[in-house]
Write a protein that holds these residues in place. Structure first.
Motif, PDB file in Angstrom:
ATOM      1  N   ASN A  10      53.302 -80.255-124.769  1.00 33.64           N
ATOM      2  CA  ASN A  10      54.406 -81.067-125.282  1.00 33.64           C
ATOM      3  C   ASN A  10      55.519 -81.175-124.245  1.00 33.64           C
ATOM      4  O   ASN A  10      55.477 -80.530-123.189  1.00 33.64           O
ATOM      5  CB  ASN A  10      54.944 -80.454-126.579  1.00 33.64           C
ATOM      6  CG  ASN A  10      55.493 -79.055-126.368  1.00 33.64           C
ATOM      7  OD1 ASN A  10      54.863 -78.240-125.724  1.00 33.64           O
ATOM      8  ND2 ASN A  10      56.668 -78.785-126.920  1.00 33.64           N
ATOM      9  N   LYS A 189      62.349 -84.973-131.566  1.00 35.71           N
ATOM     10  CA  LYS A 189      61.108 -85.718-131.792  1.00 35.71           C
ATOM     11  C   LYS A 189      60.189 -85.651-130.568  1.00 35.71           C
ATOM     12  O   LYS A 189      58.982 -85.407-130.692  1.00 35.71           O
ATOM     13  CB  LYS A 189      61.461 -87.169-132.113  1.00 35.71           C
ATOM     14  CG  LYS A 189      60.286 -88.120-132.272  1.00 35.71           C
ATOM     15  CD  LYS A 189      60.793 -89.486-132.722  1.00 35.71           C
ATOM     16  CE  LYS A 189      59.659 -90.518-132.744  1.00 35.71           C
ATOM     17  NZ  LYS A 189      59.260 -90.944-131.401  1.00 35.71           N
ATOM     18  N   GLU A 193      55.954 -83.945-129.267  1.00 34.09           N
ATOM     19  CA  GLU A 193      54.929 -84.903-128.864  1.00 34.09           C
ATOM     20  C   GLU A 193      54.221 -84.423-127.603  1.00 34.09           C
ATOM     21  O   GLU A 193      54.845 -83.818-126.723  1.00 34.09           O
ATOM     22  CB  GLU A 193      55.551 -86.279-128.606  1.00 34.09           C
ATOM     23  CG  GLU A 193      56.107 -86.944-129.857  1.00 34.09           C
ATOM     24  CD  GLU A 193      56.717 -88.301-129.547  1.00 34.09           C
ATOM     25  OE1 GLU A 193      56.812 -88.649-128.346  1.00 34.09           O
ATOM     26  OE2 GLU A 193      57.105 -89.001-130.500  1.00 34.09           O
TER      27      GLU A 193
END
Length: 351
Positions: A10, A189, A193
Motif C-alpha cells: 500500500n 483513502k 490502496e
C-alpha cells in the motif's frame, strides 16, 4: 523505465512539505488522519533555529508526532518531523539527519526528503506539497512521480502563499489538487490502496540524493548534472551547473547547494540588498568622519582643509542619498508584489 519486481504494497510512506503559510493546513490534515493509519508520515517545514512543530502536530490529532532522531527506525501510525538545521532522509526503514548543503535556501529542505523517499520506497510514496514561497518540493515531486509514486498539492486558491504549489502544478503531473480540508481524508483513502509498479529512478535523482546525504562531497566533471553556467552560487560563490529537469530549470554548485531558478533570483536579491546596505553604511560613516575632520580643522583655523573635508562630506552624503533611494524603490516593489495574494484560477486535479 522497467518496473522493479516485488510484492504489491500500500501507499504506506507519506511525505509532506510546507513553508510560509503551511502550518495551519498541516494541522488540518493531521487532525483528519485516522488513529489506525497504515502509513508513516514524514514532515519537513522550513523553520528557523527553534521549532515547536512536533508538539503542535502531536496536539492536533490522534497520531503521535515526534522529532526525528538520526538512525531511528520508523513505524506506521506515527508522524516524524524534521528538526531545524538538518535534512531529513529516508533509507532502509530508518531515518537519517544530515547537515548537507542547503537547497533552495533551506535546511531542512523538502526536495531531499522527497527524493530519498522516492529512491527507497518507489510507488509506495505519496508526496504532499502545501503552502509556501518559491518552489522547493517541485523537483522532489518530480522524483516521486518518476518512480511511480503519487503527487498531491494543496489547491493554490486555498494556500496562503501559493508559489510552491503553483510551481508543482506547472512542472509536475499532479494526481490530486484540493483544499487542505480534504487532504487528510484523501491520504487515509490512499494509504489502504495498493501501490502500482515502481520504476527505476533516474541517475540524476540518485546523485542529488547522495549529495544531500553527504555521501558525495563534490560534483566531478563525470558526475555533472547539466552544463556549467556563467552564474555563481549565491551561497559559496562557486560555479553553478545549469540543470534542465524536464521543463524546469535548476542549478547546483560543485559543493552541492541547490536552487530552482526563482530561488537563485531570491538569493541574488538578498545578496544585492546586503551589498546596498553595506554601501549605505559605509558612505554614511565616511560622511560623518569627513564632517568631524572639517570641524576639527575649523577649530585650528585651517579653512582650506576644513573646506575640502566639508566638500567630501557633501559628496558622501549625496552618494548615500542615491543608495537610499534605490533601497526605497526595491522595498516598494517588494511590498507591491508581496506574497500571499490569491492568483488566477487553476484546474482541479484528479480526485
Amino acid at each position: 523505465m522497467a518496473p522493479i519486481k516485488g510484492p504489491a504494497k500500500n501507499h504506506n510512506v507519506i511525505v509532506i512539505g510546507a513553508s510560509a503559510g503551511g502550518i495551519e493546513p498541516l494541522r488540518q490534515i493531521v487532525s483528519d488522519l485516522p488513529a489506525d493509519l497504515p502509513a508513516a508520515v514524514f514532515v519537513v517545514v522550513h523553520v528557523g533555529q527553534v521549532s515547536y512543530l512536533p508538539e503542535i502536530l502531536d496536539r492536533a490529532g490522534t497520531l503521535k508526532a515526534q522529532p526525528v532522531k538520526n538512525g531511528e527506525a520508523f513505524r506506521t501510525g506515527c508522524i516524524y518531523v524534521a528538526p531545524p538545521g538538518f535534512h531529513l532522509l529516508l533509507h532502509d526503514d530508518h531515518m537519517m539527519l544530515r547537515r548537507g548543503p542547503r537547497e533552495n535556501l533551506a535546511r531542512p529542505a523538502i526536495d531531499p526528503l522527497f527524493r530519498s523517499a522516492a529512491l527507497s520506497y518507489g510507488a509506495r510514496v505519496v508526496g504532499v506539497l502545501l503552502s509556501g514561497a518559491l518552489s522547493d518540493g517541485t523537483a522532489g515531486l518530480r522524483a516521486i512521480k518518476a518512480v511511480g509514486g503519487l503527487a498531491v498539492v494543496q489547491h493554490p486558491e486555498d494556500a496562503l502563499v501559493p508559489s510552491m504549489v503553483e510551481s508543482a502544478l506547472r512542472y509536475v503531473e499532479i494526481d490530486h489538487c484540493l483544499p487542505a480540508a480534504d487532504i487528510g481524508a484523501l491520504l487515509a483513502k490512499l494509504a489502504v490502496e495498493p501501490a502500482g509498479e515502481t520504476f527505476s529512478a533516474p541517475p540524476a535523482v540518485r546523485l542529488e540524493a547522495a549529495i544531500a546525504a553527504q555521501e558525495h562531497s563534490t560534483m566531478k566533471e563525470v558526475d555533472r548534472l547539466g552544463e556549467l553556467s556563467v552564474f555563481t552560487c549565491p551561497e559559496c560563490h562557486g560555479p553553478l551547473w545549469e540543470i534542465e529537469d524536464g521543463d524546469m530549470l535548476r542549478y547546483r554548485c560543485h559543493t552541492g547547494h541547490a536552487f530552482t531558478a526563482d530561488a537563485v533570483m531570491e538569493a541574488q536579491a538578498i545578496e544585492a540588498d546586503e551589498i546596498l546596505w553595506s554601501l549605505l553604511r559605509s558612505h554614511q560613516q565616511r560622511a560623518e568622519f569627513a564632517r568631524r575632520m572639517a570641524e576639527r580643522e575649523k577649530t585650528r583655523r585651517r579653512s582650506e582643509l576644513a573646506n575640502k573635508f566639508g566638500e567630501r562630506a557633501k559628496e558622501y552624503e549625496a552618494d548615500a542619498a542615491v543608495i537610499e533611494r534605490i533601497l526605497e524603490s526595491r522595498q516598494a516593489r517588494v511590498a507591491g508584489n508581496g506574497e500571499g495574494g490569491k492568483k488566477g484560477k487553476h484546474k482541479e486535479g484528479k480526485e
